[in-house]
Design a protein around this motif. Structure first.
Motif, PDB file in Angstrom:
ATOM      1  N   ARG A 114       0.818  -1.207   0.000  1.00 39.63           N
ATOM      2  CA  ARG A 114       0.000   0.000   0.000  1.00 39.63           C
ATOM      3  C   ARG A 114       0.855   1.261   0.000  1.00 39.63           C
ATOM      4  O   ARG A 114       1.785   1.392   0.786  1.00 39.63           O
ATOM      5  CB  ARG A 114      -0.925   0.003   1.215  1.00 39.63           C
ATOM      6  N   THR A 117      -2.608   6.465   1.479  1.00 38.96           N
ATOM      7  CA  THR A 117      -4.014   6.398   1.096  1.00 38.96           C
ATOM      8  C   THR A 117      -4.498   7.750   0.578  1.00 38.96           C
ATOM      9  O   THR A 117      -4.385   8.770   1.259  1.00 38.96           O
ATOM     10  CB  THR A 117      -4.883   5.972   2.285  1.00 38.96           C
ATOM     11  N   CYS A 353      -5.940  -0.744  -5.428  1.00 42.50           N
ATOM     12  CA  CYS A 353      -5.671  -1.160  -4.053  1.00 42.50           C
ATOM     13  C   CYS A 353      -4.369  -0.589  -3.512  1.00 42.50           C
ATOM     14  O   CYS A 353      -4.133  -0.612  -2.296  1.00 42.50           O
ATOM     15  CB  CYS A 353      -5.646  -2.685  -3.947  1.00 42.50           C
ATOM     16  N   ILE A 357      -8.406   2.573   0.358  1.00 39.32           N
ATOM     17  CA  ILE A 357      -8.850   1.688   1.444  1.00 39.32           C
ATOM     18  C   ILE A 357     -10.365   1.604   1.368  1.00 39.32           C
ATOM     19  O   ILE A 357     -11.051   2.614   1.206  1.00 39.32           O
ATOM     20  CB  ILE A 357      -8.389   2.168   2.841  1.00 39.32           C
ATOM     21  N   LEU A 365     -12.255  -3.265   7.359  1.00 46.28           N
ATOM     22  CA  LEU A 365     -11.321  -2.712   6.391  1.00 46.28           C
ATOM     23  C   LEU A 365     -10.923  -3.750   5.351  1.00 46.28           C
ATOM     24  O   LEU A 365     -10.697  -4.919   5.666  1.00 46.28           O
ATOM     25  CB  LEU A 365     -10.058  -2.213   7.093  1.00 46.28           C
ATOM     26  N   ASP A 367      -8.758  -4.087   1.225  1.00 46.77           N
ATOM     27  CA  ASP A 367      -7.896  -3.424   0.252  1.00 46.77           C
ATOM     28  C   ASP A 367      -8.673  -2.887  -0.944  1.00 46.77           C
ATOM     29  O   ASP A 367      -8.195  -1.997  -1.639  1.00 46.77           O
ATOM     30  CB  ASP A 367      -6.805  -4.388  -0.227  1.00 46.77           C
ATOM     31  N   LEU A 378      -7.771  -7.222   5.452  1.00 45.49           N
ATOM     32  CA  LEU A 378      -6.365  -6.843   5.377  1.00 45.49           C
ATOM     33  C   LEU A 378      -5.497  -7.956   5.967  1.00 45.49           C
ATOM     34  O   LEU A 378      -5.878  -8.605   6.941  1.00 45.49           O
ATOM     35  CB  LEU A 378      -6.122  -5.544   6.144  1.00 45.49           C
ATOM     36  N   LEU A 395      -1.646   2.575   7.286  1.00 48.27           N
ATOM     37  CA  LEU A 395      -1.828   1.592   6.227  1.00 48.27           C
ATOM     38  C   LEU A 395      -0.667   1.569   5.242  1.00 48.27           C
ATOM     39  O   LEU A 395      -0.455   0.570   4.551  1.00 48.27           O
ATOM     40  CB  LEU A 395      -3.126   1.872   5.467  1.00 48.27           C
TER      41      LEU A 395
END
Length: 422
Positions: A114, A117, A353, A357, A365, A367, A378, A395
């Motif tokens: 990740r 975000t 992804c 999020i 939560l 992806d 996750l 994240l």
């Protein structure tokens, strides 16, 4: 955390159909939150009867769907999801294809972790006035799951934390989806709070919701808060749209688009963005956006005087209703072969992804929205819900959960909630 589903006078249970006959003439009644949420805008959709009774009648006459609902009640949704996953995996094994993660690695795609975000996507409820055949969420008027205020408030707190940070990505895109997100009590609260904090807001609108009783001021509310509308419009042909999305949907969708145009949406210089979403109606991939968009614009303008900003082309993901359809037609392996043969490393670099999020109606939560529907959480066990997060920054750097369905996002030009990924 309170994850109790809010029920706007709909049958209990995600697959219940026991009260269909008594609901045929039901009309959606707006909640107090909806009634208090928005002011009148420059234009409102024309008055219309609810689409919900027609959708319920279609569901009642669909023997295949009734059988599916019965299985959900008897076996549970999780069991059917596991069966679906095994079918996809067996298809790939029969084709001699390695797992998705191994294919990425072999193609030299950068590690799937990740990034910071930038998109907070909230699926705030599965209740919908439609029941589209390709729906990967399996939404319908029979679904009762909706986000509680407690979960919505926690999401707003995460938005506040992002807005207060000094990072370049402090301005989020808050992507509201469902179901028909507008029919949930938390919709206007989330829109108002996100815009107050300076975040961009997307409303993933099915267009027909604009004509539902109690939503007469919805267009004005969206315009007042400069919400970007991303609207489902799988074709400019009435026959194709109604076949995929239900009888009468095309006519209502056109009326919804005309109401949005009247409020300034899609009109050059208005600042009100209106994007349309295309997805295939058969076992083929979405064509390049740059090729299809001019055709859409010409057809909708000439036939109905409708204008819009951009067309987003999405592949159908081999999950839920679309997967069920493929199995019924004996084409699941054919579709998986198409996705694998069309794998595009460049599209894989841009999959959503990496910076999105996804938050479920109950605060869990994921992806992406597709992982959400498969309950593929996750990888990090300590990050399960929005209440486990102090900030979205936690994240960054986390590994992304993948499975066989992910080939759908990397086929052709790629597919994400924002359109092509290459």
């Amino acid at each position: 955390m309170n994850t109790t589903a809010f029920s706007p006078q709909v049958p209990a249970g995600p697959g219940s159909h026991r009260l269909l006959r008594s609901r045929r003439r039901a009309r959606h009644r707006p909640s107090a939150t909806q009634q208090a949420g928005g002011g009148a805008g420059p234009a409102s959709p024309p008055a219309a009867t609810s689409l919900i009774p027609e959708t319920l009648e279609e569901l009642e006459s669909d023997s295949e769907l009734q059988l599916l609902h019965a299985r959900i009640q008897q076996e549970g949704q999780a069991a059917l999801t596991r069966e679906e996953q095994r079918r996809r995996q067996r298809s790939l094994e029969a084709l001699g294809v390695q797992p998705f993660g191994a294919v990425l690695q072999g193609a030299g795609v950068s590690p799937l972790v990740r990034r910071p975000t930038t998109v907070l996507q909230l699926n705030i409820g599965l209740y919908c006035n439609q029941a589209c055949r390709h729906c990967h969420v399996e939404s319908s008027p029979m679904r009762t799951e909706m986000m509680s205020h407690e979960v919505a408030e926690r999401c707003v707190q995460l938005m506040e934390e992002a807005a207060a940070s000094n990072d370049s990505g402090s301005r989020l895109t808050v992507d509201l989806t469902g179901g028909a997100p507008e029919l949930t009590p938390q919709f206007r609260y989330l829109v108002t709070e996100a815009r107050r904090l300076g975040h961009e807001v997307i409303d993933r609108c099915n267009l027909t919701v604009l004509l539902e009783p109690g939503q007469e001021d919805l267009v004005g509310f969206l315009a007042e808060h400069s919400v970007r509308v991303v609207a489902s419009m799988p074709c400019y042909s009435a026959a194709n749209v109604d076949k995929q999305r239900g009888g009468g949907v095309f006519t209502r969708s056109i009326a919804g688009l005309q109401a949005l145009n009247a409020a300034g949406y899609g009109v050059p210089g208005s600042g009100l963005l209106l994007d349309l979403v295309y997805n295939p109606g058969g076992v083929f991939l979405a064509p390049p956006q740059a090729q299809l968009e001019p055709v859409y614009k010409q057809e909708l303008l000439e036939q109905f005087g409708i204008v819009f900003n951009s067309l987003l082309c999405l592949n159908n993901m081999p999950i839920k209703r679309w997967a069920d359809h493929l199995v019924k037609e004996g084409k699941l392996e054919e579709y998986m072969q198409l996705l694998v043969d069309s794998f595009n490393p460049a599209a894989a670099e841009g999959i959503m992804c990496r910076d999105t999020i996804s938050v479920g109606w109950d605060g869990r939560l994921y992806d992406c929205d597709f992982n959400q529907q498969l309950e593929l959480g996750l990888p990090k066990a300590s990050l399960r819900t929005v209440f486990d997060l102090k900030s979205l920054q936690e994240l960054t750097g986390q590994r992304i959960a993948v499975d066989s369905h992910c080939f759908g996002c990397t086929a052709g030009a790629g597919s994400s909630c924002q359109g092509a990924t290459e």
